[in-house]
Design a protein around this motif. Structure first.
Motif, PDB file in Angstrom:
ATOM      1  N   ALA A 106       1.033   5.720  -5.366  1.00 33.57           N
ATOM      2  CA  ALA A 106       0.059   4.806  -5.979  1.00 33.57           C
ATOM      3  C   ALA A 106      -1.105   4.539  -5.033  1.00 33.57           C
ATOM      4  CB  ALA A 106       0.746   3.502  -6.368  1.00 33.57           C
ATOM      5  N   ARG A 107      -0.789   4.196  -3.782  1.00 30.79           N
ATOM      6  CA  ARG A 107      -1.840   3.868  -2.811  1.00 30.79           C
ATOM      7  C   ARG A 107      -2.619   5.108  -2.377  1.00 30.79           C
ATOM      8  NH1 ARG A 107       0.868   2.499   2.358  1.00 30.79           N
ATOM      9  NH2 ARG A 107       0.895   4.779   2.430  1.00 30.79           N
ATOM     10  N   ASP A 108      -1.899   6.115  -1.907  1.00 28.77           N
ATOM     11  CA  ASP A 108      -2.579   7.295  -1.378  1.00 28.77           C
ATOM     12  C   ASP A 108      -3.290   8.076  -2.473  1.00 28.77           C
ATOM     13  OD1 ASP A 108      -1.385   6.392   0.902  1.00 28.77           O
ATOM     14  OD2 ASP A 108      -0.209   8.201   1.293  1.00 28.77           O
ATOM     15  N   GLY A 109      -2.690   8.099  -3.664  1.00 30.82           N
ATOM     16  CA  GLY A 109      -3.347   8.767  -4.778  1.00 30.82           C
ATOM     17  C   GLY A 109      -4.648   8.081  -5.161  1.00 30.82           C
ATOM     18  N   THR A 110      -4.632   6.761  -5.166  1.00 32.33           N
ATOM     19  CA  THR A 110      -5.855   6.006  -5.465  1.00 32.33           C
ATOM     20  C   THR A 110      -6.933   6.307  -4.436  1.00 32.33           C
ATOM     21  OG1 THR A 110      -4.684   4.226  -6.599  1.00 32.33           O
ATOM     22  CG2 THR A 110      -6.813   3.675  -5.632  1.00 32.33           C
ATOM     23  N   LEU A 111      -6.568   6.337  -3.167  1.00 34.20           N
ATOM     24  CA  LEU A 111      -7.550   6.618  -2.116  1.00 34.20           C
ATOM     25  C   LEU A 111      -8.075   8.049  -2.209  1.00 34.20           C
ATOM     26  CD1 LEU A 111      -5.914   4.721   0.877  1.00 34.20           C
ATOM     27  CD2 LEU A 111      -7.916   4.030  -0.468  1.00 34.20           C
ATOM     28  N   ARG A 112      -7.227   8.995  -2.590  1.00 39.96           N
ATOM     29  CA  ARG A 112      -7.703  10.375  -2.781  1.00 39.96           C
ATOM     30  C   ARG A 112      -8.768  10.432  -3.874  1.00 39.96           C
ATOM     31  NH1 ARG A 112      -2.078  11.608  -1.683  1.00 39.96           N
ATOM     32  NH2 ARG A 112      -2.015  12.915   0.195  1.00 39.96           N
ATOM     33  N   VAL A 113      -8.500   9.748  -4.969  1.00 38.12           N
ATOM     34  CA  VAL A 113      -9.454   9.750  -6.084  1.00 38.12           C
ATOM     35  C   VAL A 113     -10.756   9.072  -5.675  1.00 38.12           C
ATOM     36  CG1 VAL A 113      -9.875   8.880  -8.418  1.00 38.12           C
ATOM     37  CG2 VAL A 113      -7.640   9.839  -7.837  1.00 38.12           C
TER      38      VAL A 113
END
Length: 348
Positions: A106-113
Motif C-alpha cells: 500500500a505504502r510503497d505502491g502509492t509512492l511508486r505511482v
C-alpha cells in the motif's frame, strides 16, 4: 466535458471493483483512459466487466502492465497522462499473517505511482484511501467523523488494513509536500463500498451481502459501518480529479447514517423479498462474538469495534464538489440485484 479526449487518465487497478467503475465514468465523460493490470490475462476480463457496466467507448481504453510491488512499468503507465486515479491497493478477504504484507504494498505502491506521475508531469493525482484511515484507534466521537481526523496507527487494537491505508495516505501527503513539485493531490476516503458488481471480481465489502443472501451468517454481530455506492465513489473521484476546490483536500465518501449488519439484512429482506429469505435478523450477543473470535482470526480483527457507532459526515464533498450520493439502502439493493444477475448467490 469539452476536449476531454485530448486528456489521458491513468486508472490503476482497472480489474478491481472500484477501478472498473472509475474507468466507466471516465470513458463516459469522453476521456482517454489507460489502466494498469498485473497481467495481460486480465484484459479480457476487464473488457467484459466494462461491457456489463454499459461501456460504449472502449476504443478510448488501453492497458499497461504494472505491479505495486515493483518499479517496472510505472514510468510508461504515467507517460502523457493529465490525471491519475490511484485506486489499486491490497484488500484481501483474509487478513495476512503479518501486517507488512498489506502495509508495504500500500505504502510503497502509492509512492511508486506518485513518483511516476510527478516525473511525467501529471497535473493531479486522486488517491483512494479509506475511512479506515480516519476512524480507528481514536476516542469515540460525539459528532460524525470528518476528514480532520486520522487513525492512530500506534493504538494496539488497530487492525492491519486500517494501518496500511493510514500509512499509505500519510506517505502520499508527505511526498506531495516534500517531493511533489507542482503536482496536486486529492484523496477520497470511502466507507464500505457496495453497489452493482460487474462480474465475479468485486470488493471485499460486497462479500457481506453475498453471505447474508446465501444464509451463511447465522446472526448479526453488533457492528456498525458506513455504506456508499461504488458509482458514487467513482463519481467523487472524477469530481476530485478536475475541480480546483479539491486540490490538497480529503473527502469522506459515505451515505449517512451508518448501518448495523442487522439493518443491512432487514433492507435486503424488505426490498428483495424471497431472494433474501435466508438473511438473518437475530442479533448475536457480543459475548458470543468474542467467544468465536478466540478461534477465528477474522472475527478477532473486529472485536474492538463491537457496538461502536461509526457515523461519518459527507458534508465536505457535498458542499465543495456538489456530490450527491445514493442512499445506503439503494446501494445495498443494487449489490444484491447484481449478485443475483451474475449467479453469484444460491438460488432462492
Amino acid at each position: 466535458m469539452a476536449n476531454t479526449e485530448e486528456k489521458l487518465v491513468l486508472v490503476t487497478g482497472g480489474s478491481g471493483f472500484l477501478g472498473a467503475h472509475c474507468i466507466l465514468q471516465c470513458l463516459d465523460a469522453g476521456y482517454r483512459v489507460r489502466t494498469t493490470v498485473r497481467s495481460t490475462k486480465s484484459e479480457d476480463n476487464v473488457r467484459k466487466m466494462l461491457k456489463a457496466g454499459g461501456a460504449t467507448k472502449l476504443h478510448l481504453l488501453t492497458f499497461t502492465i504494472a505491479d505495486l510491488l515493483n518499479d517496472e512499468g510505472w514510468r510508461e503507465a504515467a507517460e502523457g497522462c493529465t490525471y491519475v486515479l490511484h485506486v489499486a491497493s491490497p484488500y484481501p478477504a483474509i487478513t495476512p499473517k503479518h501486517e507488512n504484507e498489506l502495509i508495504i504494498p500500500a505504502r510503497d505502491g502509492t509512492l511508486r505511482v506518485l513518483r511516476a506521475a510527478r516525473d511525467a508531469g501529471v497535473k493531479r493525482v486522486v488517491l483512494t484511501s479509506s475511512v479506515a484511515a480516519i476512524v480507528y484507534g481514536i476516542p469515540l466521537q460525539k459528532t460524525p467523523y470528518t476528514e480532520e481526523l486520522w487513525t492512530n496507527v500506534d493504538s494496539p487494537d488497530v487492525p492491519s488494513y486500517p494501518k496500511s491505508k493510514t500509512i499509505a495516505e500519510r506517505a502520499a501527503w508527505d511526498f506531495i509536500e516534500k517531493e511533489g513539485g507542482s503536482m496536486e493531490l486529492s484523496v477520497v476516503n470511502p466507507a464500505g463500498i457496495f453497489g452493482p458488481v460487474l462480474g465475479p471480481d468485486f470488493a471485499t465489502s460486497v462479500i457481506l451481502v453475498q453471505r447474508l443472501l446465501n444464509g451463511d451468517v447465522p446472526g448479526c454481530p453488533q457492528l456498525q459501518f458506513g455504506v456508499v455506492d461504488v458509482r458514487d465513489v467513482a463519481d467523487l473521484h472524477c469530481r476530485a480529479m478536475t475541480n480546483p476546490k479539491a486540490k490538497g483536500e480529503r473527502f469522506v465518501a459515505v451515505s449517512p447514517p451508518c448501518m448495523t449488519i442487522q439493518q443491512v439484512s432487514m433492507v435486503l429482506r424488505d426490498r428483495m423479498g424471497n431472494a433474501a429469505k435466508r438473511s438473518p435478523t437475530c442479533v448475536i450477543p457480543n459475548f458470543l462474538t468474542r467467544l468465536v473470535a478466540l478461534f477465528d482470526p477474522e472475527v478477532a480483527n473486529v472485536i474492538s469495534e463491537l457496538g461502536k457507532p461509526k457515523d461519518m459526515s459527507n458534508e465536505k464533498a457535498k458542499n465543495l464538489l456538489g456530490w450527491q450520493p445514493r442512499t445506503g439502502a439503494d446501494a445495498l439493493v443494487a449489490t444484491a440485484e447484481s449478485l443475483i444477475e451474475f449467479g453469484l448467490v444460491k438460488a432462492a
